[in-house]
Design a protein around this motif. Structure first.
Motif, mmCIF file in Angstrom:
data_model
loop_
_atom_site.group_PDB
_atom_site.id
_atom_site.type_symbol
_atom_site.label_atom_id
_atom_site.label_comp_id
_atom_site.label_asym_id
_atom_site.label_seq_id
_atom_site.Cartn_x
_atom_site.Cartn_y
_atom_site.Cartn_z
ATOM 1 N N GLY A 129 0.838 -5.843 -18.525
ATOM 2 C CA GLY A 129 2.075 -6.494 -18.098
ATOM 3 C C GLY A 129 3.321 -5.626 -18.057
ATOM 4 N N LYS A 130 3.159 -4.300 -18.219
ATOM 5 C CA LYS A 130 4.358 -3.454 -18.138
ATOM 6 C C LYS A 130 4.607 -3.098 -16.673
ATOM 7 N N LEU A 131 5.814 -3.428 -16.186
ATOM 8 C CA LEU A 131 6.176 -3.170 -14.788
ATOM 9 C C LEU A 131 7.470 -2.386 -14.771
ATOM 10 N N GLY A 179 3.399 8.679 -4.358
ATOM 11 C CA GLY A 179 3.916 9.671 -5.308
ATOM 12 C C GLY A 179 4.921 9.100 -6.295
ATOM 13 N N GLU A 180 4.864 9.649 -7.498
ATOM 14 C CA GLU A 180 5.760 9.222 -8.584
ATOM 15 C C GLU A 180 7.237 9.377 -8.188
ATOM 16 N N GLN A 181 7.525 10.388 -7.374
ATOM 17 C CA GLN A 181 8.939 10.632 -6.993
ATOM 18 C C GLN A 181 9.508 9.489 -6.148
ATOM 19 N N HIS A 182 8.623 8.592 -5.681
ATOM 20 C CA HIS A 182 9.096 7.448 -4.888
ATOM 21 C C HIS A 182 9.106 6.150 -5.691
ATOM 22 N N LYS A 183 8.872 6.271 -6.986
ATOM 23 C CA LYS A 183 8.871 5.054 -7.830
ATOM 24 C C LYS A 183 10.326 4.792 -8.263
ATOM 25 N N THR A 184 11.134 4.472 -7.266
ATOM 26 C CA THR A 184 12.587 4.458 -7.479
ATOM 27 C C THR A 184 13.239 3.229 -6.831
ATOM 28 N N PRO A 226 -6.178 -2.468 -8.519
ATOM 29 C CA PRO A 226 -5.963 -1.048 -8.777
ATOM 30 C C PRO A 226 -7.030 -0.180 -8.121
ATOM 31 N N THR A 227 -6.608 0.962 -7.594
ATOM 32 C CA THR A 227 -7.542 1.787 -6.821
ATOM 33 C C THR A 227 -7.697 3.207 -7.361
ATOM 34 N N THR A 228 -7.030 3.523 -8.483
ATOM 35 C CA THR A 228 -7.277 4.813 -9.142
ATOM 36 C C THR A 228 -7.947 4.520 -10.482
ATOM 37 N N LEU A 229 -8.630 5.525 -11.027
ATOM 38 C CA LEU A 229 -9.288 5.296 -12.328
ATOM 39 C C LEU A 229 -8.233 4.985 -13.388
ATOM 40 N N GLY A 288 -2.620 2.713 -6.844
ATOM 41 C CA GLY A 288 -2.649 3.234 -8.207
ATOM 42 C C GLY A 288 -1.516 2.668 -9.049
ATOM 43 N N GLY A 289 -1.239 3.338 -10.145
ATOM 44 C CA GLY A 289 -0.244 2.848 -11.096
ATOM 45 C C GLY A 289 1.156 2.772 -10.518
ATOM 46 N N VAL A 290 1.473 3.645 -9.565
ATOM 47 C CA VAL A 290 2.812 3.594 -8.962
ATOM 48 C C VAL A 290 2.988 2.287 -8.197
ATOM 49 N N GLN A 340 -15.667 0.685 -6.353
ATOM 50 C CA GLN A 340 -15.974 1.252 -5.029
ATOM 51 C C GLN A 340 -14.782 2.022 -4.452
ATOM 52 N N PHE A 341 -13.550 1.632 -4.847
ATOM 53 C CA PHE A 341 -12.373 2.331 -4.324
ATOM 54 C C PHE A 341 -12.307 3.788 -4.803
ATOM 55 N N LEU A 342 -12.986 4.074 -5.937
ATOM 56 C CA LEU A 342 -12.860 5.425 -6.503
ATOM 57 C C LEU A 342 -13.561 6.482 -5.654
ATOM 58 N N LYS A 343 -14.406 6.022 -4.704
ATOM 59 C CA LYS A 343 -15.159 6.986 -3.882
ATOM 60 C C LYS A 343 -14.249 7.916 -3.091
ATOM 61 N N THR A 344 -13.062 7.432 -2.722
ATOM 62 C CA THR A 344 -12.179 8.272 -1.894
ATOM 63 C C THR A 344 -11.096 8.970 -2.729
ATOM 64 N N LEU A 345 -11.134 8.747 -4.024
ATOM 65 C CA LEU A 345 -10.115 9.351 -4.888
ATOM 66 C C LEU A 345 -10.480 10.813 -5.162
ATOM 67 N N THR A 362 0.862 -1.199 0.000
ATOM 68 C CA THR A 362 0.000 0.000 0.000
ATOM 69 C C THR A 362 0.890 1.239 0.000
ATOM 70 N N ASP A 363 0.287 2.408 -0.299
ATOM 71 C CA ASP A 363 0.952 3.658 0.061
ATOM 72 C C ASP A 363 0.107 4.317 1.149
ATOM 73 N N ASP A 364 0.561 5.468 1.674
ATOM 74 C CA ASP A 364 -0.144 6.047 2.830
ATOM 75 C C ASP A 364 -1.645 6.229 2.558
ATOM 76 N N ASN A 365 -1.977 6.618 1.310
ATOM 77 C CA ASN A 365 -3.393 6.887 1.008
ATOM 78 C C ASN A 365 -4.206 5.606 0.866
ATOM 79 N N THR A 366 -3.631 4.609 0.202
ATOM 80 C CA THR A 366 -4.419 3.373 0.049
ATOM 81 C C THR A 366 -4.437 2.589 1.369
HETATM 82 N N1 LIG Z 1 2.045 -0.172 -16.594
HETATM 83 C C1 LIG Z 1 1.363 0.561 -17.441
HETATM 84 O O1 LIG Z 1 0.962 0.090 -18.518
HETATM 85 C C2 LIG Z 1 1.043 1.977 -17.093
HETATM 86 C C3 LIG Z 1 0.118 2.695 -17.851
HETATM 87 C C4 LIG Z 1 -0.186 3.999 -17.460
HETATM 88 C C5 LIG Z 1 0.433 4.558 -16.356
HETATM 89 N N2 LIG Z 1 1.341 3.813 -15.654
HETATM 90 C C6 LIG Z 1 2.007 4.377 -14.457
HETATM 91 O O2 LIG Z 1 1.005 4.651 -13.489
HETATM 92 C C7 LIG Z 1 1.464 5.688 -12.626
HETATM 93 C C8 LIG Z 1 0.342 6.671 -12.409
HETATM 94 O O3 LIG Z 1 -0.717 5.975 -11.793
HETATM 95 P P1 LIG Z 1 -1.807 6.724 -10.910
HETATM 96 O O4 LIG Z 1 -2.333 7.889 -11.639
HETATM 97 O O5 LIG Z 1 -2.734 5.690 -10.436
HETATM 98 O O6 LIG Z 1 -0.919 7.353 -9.743
HETATM 99 P P2 LIG Z 1 -0.617 6.959 -8.216
HETATM 100 O O7 LIG Z 1 -0.398 5.530 -8.049
HETATM 101 O O8 LIG Z 1 0.465 7.886 -7.806
HETATM 102 O O9 LIG Z 1 -1.969 7.360 -7.474
HETATM 103 C C9 LIG Z 1 -2.388 8.699 -7.456
HETATM 104 C C10 LIG Z 1 -2.671 9.167 -6.035
HETATM 105 O O10 LIG Z 1 -3.911 8.623 -5.607
HETATM 106 C C11 LIG Z 1 -3.745 8.025 -4.321
HETATM 107 N N3 LIG Z 1 -4.740 6.960 -4.243
HETATM 108 C C12 LIG Z 1 -4.742 5.787 -4.904
HETATM 109 N N4 LIG Z 1 -5.896 5.146 -4.722
HETATM 110 C C13 LIG Z 1 -6.647 5.919 -3.902
HETATM 111 C C14 LIG Z 1 -7.958 5.802 -3.382
HETATM 112 N N5 LIG Z 1 -8.759 4.774 -3.707
HETATM 113 N N6 LIG Z 1 -8.412 6.781 -2.565
HETATM 114 C C15 LIG Z 1 -7.632 7.861 -2.283
HETATM 115 N N7 LIG Z 1 -6.402 8.034 -2.775
HETATM 116 C C16 LIG Z 1 -5.921 7.082 -3.588
HETATM 117 C C17 LIG Z 1 -2.306 7.569 -4.286
HETATM 118 O O11 LIG Z 1 -1.840 7.411 -2.984
HETATM 119 C C18 LIG Z 1 -1.625 8.736 -5.008
HETATM 120 O O12 LIG Z 1 -1.422 9.797 -4.105
HETATM 121 C C19 LIG Z 1 2.687 6.286 -13.286
HETATM 122 O O13 LIG Z 1 3.825 5.884 -12.589
HETATM 123 C C20 LIG Z 1 2.678 5.694 -14.693
HETATM 124 O O14 LIG Z 1 3.969 5.540 -15.212
HETATM 125 C C21 LIG Z 1 1.652 2.543 -15.982
#
Ligand SMILES: NC(=O)c1ccc[n+]([C@@H]2O[C@H](COP(=O)([O-])OP(=O)(O)OC[C@H]3O[C@@H](n4cnc5c(N)ncnc54)[C@H](O)[C@@H]3O)[C@@H](O)[C@H]2O)c1
Length: 362
Positions: free
Chosen positions: A141-143, A72-77, A128-131, A104-106, A168-173, A43-47
């Protein structure tokens, strides 16, 4: 694509399944069937705050071991990967464990990367928890991670064991994050589904949207494309529409006091690249206007500074999608029909940015 009465959609790919909607029965069955030795949840702090309690409640029969990172993206390191790998060693994770990416994607990209490299690779699933991650990042499959300040420059292709998508996860986004993710839905419709493009133009505010149909429809577009071209040799480049100009805008904005989210930059990129599509291909004036107008109304982007054009062009020239010296674009013949491997002159790329600015200054 199979739909059940409980509003659950199941999409089957050659190596794994995607479940969208009410995911919990399917997830529990998946875990019953596999009997993993341990379940590790990233998880990250938000999830951790918003999504982990839901997962824990739904999987109360299973012991879950959490690993948390800073969002945050700056921690994808690499340092964050070291933190994750160390935590896995501390938890004595063995090769029969399952790694669950809850975020999310990070989280999905980096968690999948860490799981795939730990002890030469353990199974992982995406929740996944972001749109953006629900319609895009979690499948294909890209990691990977960012390295030497270049996005996604170290990584691999490897499929998850399954993807479980719960709207349902999108409610808090935040609304801003929802809007950013919606840009990929717009892109999917423009490159491959004219009917969906007609439908989504009715969405003028993202507040009360019912995602249960839109997410599977949009996912199917990506699924069909990545299935036909899993390693991005040709057709998969269609997914880059809006991303050549968009990545340059995003990279430059990241260095500024007003960084843009990925989808916000891609929205600008789609306006510019639609202009180029009008110039180079058969996109009609009417369609160009409709695309530019719709995206502008939804995203209200700021005009770009003409002083930054050289920087954008330099960033586009360095884009990893290029082959040789030419800047590679995916353009539109029409809504729903993309053409990959297009090249445009520097002058026309500048004109496309001017066009974007005229849209902003109307
Ligand atoms: N692998 C692929 O094919 C592919 C495709 C597109 C993007 N990406 C990657 O995805 C990343 C971007 O993904 P993202 O936009 O999901 O960013 P993210 O993972 O940084 O999430 C965005 C923010 O939303 C917060 N969050 C996540 N779920 C939440 C929820 N349900 N409720 C409240 N807050 C929530 C996170 O903590 C973060 O602060 C980039 O690193 C990009 O390179 C990968």
């Amino acid at each position: 694509m199979k739909r059940t009465t409980t509003m659950t959609t199941r999409i089957t790919l050659p190596h794994y399944a995607i479940v969208v909607g009410h995911i919990w029965d399917d997830l529990r069955t998946f875990l019953h069937d596999r009997s993993y030795s341990q379940l590790i949840v990233l998880t990250d702090d938000n999830t951790k705050q918003h999504c982990w309690p839901i997962l824990q409640k739904e999987l109360d029969q299973w012991p879950l071991a959490p690993i948390n990172i800073t969002p945050g993206e700056q921690h994808k390191t690499i340092p964050t990967c070291q933190h994750i790998w160390s935590a896995m060693f501390d938890l004595k994770v063995d090769r029969n464990a399952l790694f669950i990416n809850l975020g999310g994607g990070v989280i999905g990209d980096m968690g999948g990367f860490c799981a795939s490299t730990y002890k030469r690779g353990i199974d992982f699933i995406q929740i996944p928890t972001t749109l953006l991650s629900q319609v895009d990042a979690s499948i294909g499959g890209k990691l990977g991670i960012d390295f030497m300040q270049v996005k996604n420059s170290v990584g691999l292709f490897r499929d998850p064991q399954a993807v479980f998508i719960a709207p349902q996860f999108l409610k808090t986004l935040s609304q801003r994050e929802v809007r950013s993710g919606f840009a990929e839905i717009i892109k999917h419709s423009l490159i491959a589904d004219a009917r969906q493009w007609e439908q989504i133009q009715a969405i003028t505010t993202l507040q009360p949207v019912d995602w249960s149909d839109i997410i599977p429809q949009s996912l199917m577009i990506k699924k069909d494309i990545v299935e036909a071209d899993p390693f991005e040799k040709g057709l998969r480049k269609a997914l880059n529409f809006g991303h050549t100009v968009g990545h340059a805008i995003e990279s430059h904005a990241l260095e500024s006091a007003q960084p843009l989210l990925h989808g916000e930059a891609i929205a600008v990129g789609m306006i510019c690249e639609s202009y180029l599509s009008r110039l180079y291909l058969s996109l009609s004036e009417k369609d160009l206007e409709a695309i530019a107008d719709y995206i502008y109304r939804l995203y209200q982007p700021r005009a770009v500074d003409t002083k930054d054009y050289d920087t954008y062009l330099a960033l586009m020239a360095n884009d990893k999608k290029n082959e040789g010296k030419a800047i590679n674009f995916t353009l539109l013949q029409a809504p729903g029909k993309a053409e990959v491997n297009q090249t445009c002159t520097e002058k026309e790329i500048r004109d496309s940015l001017d066009f974007f600015n005229t849209i902003c200054n109307r």
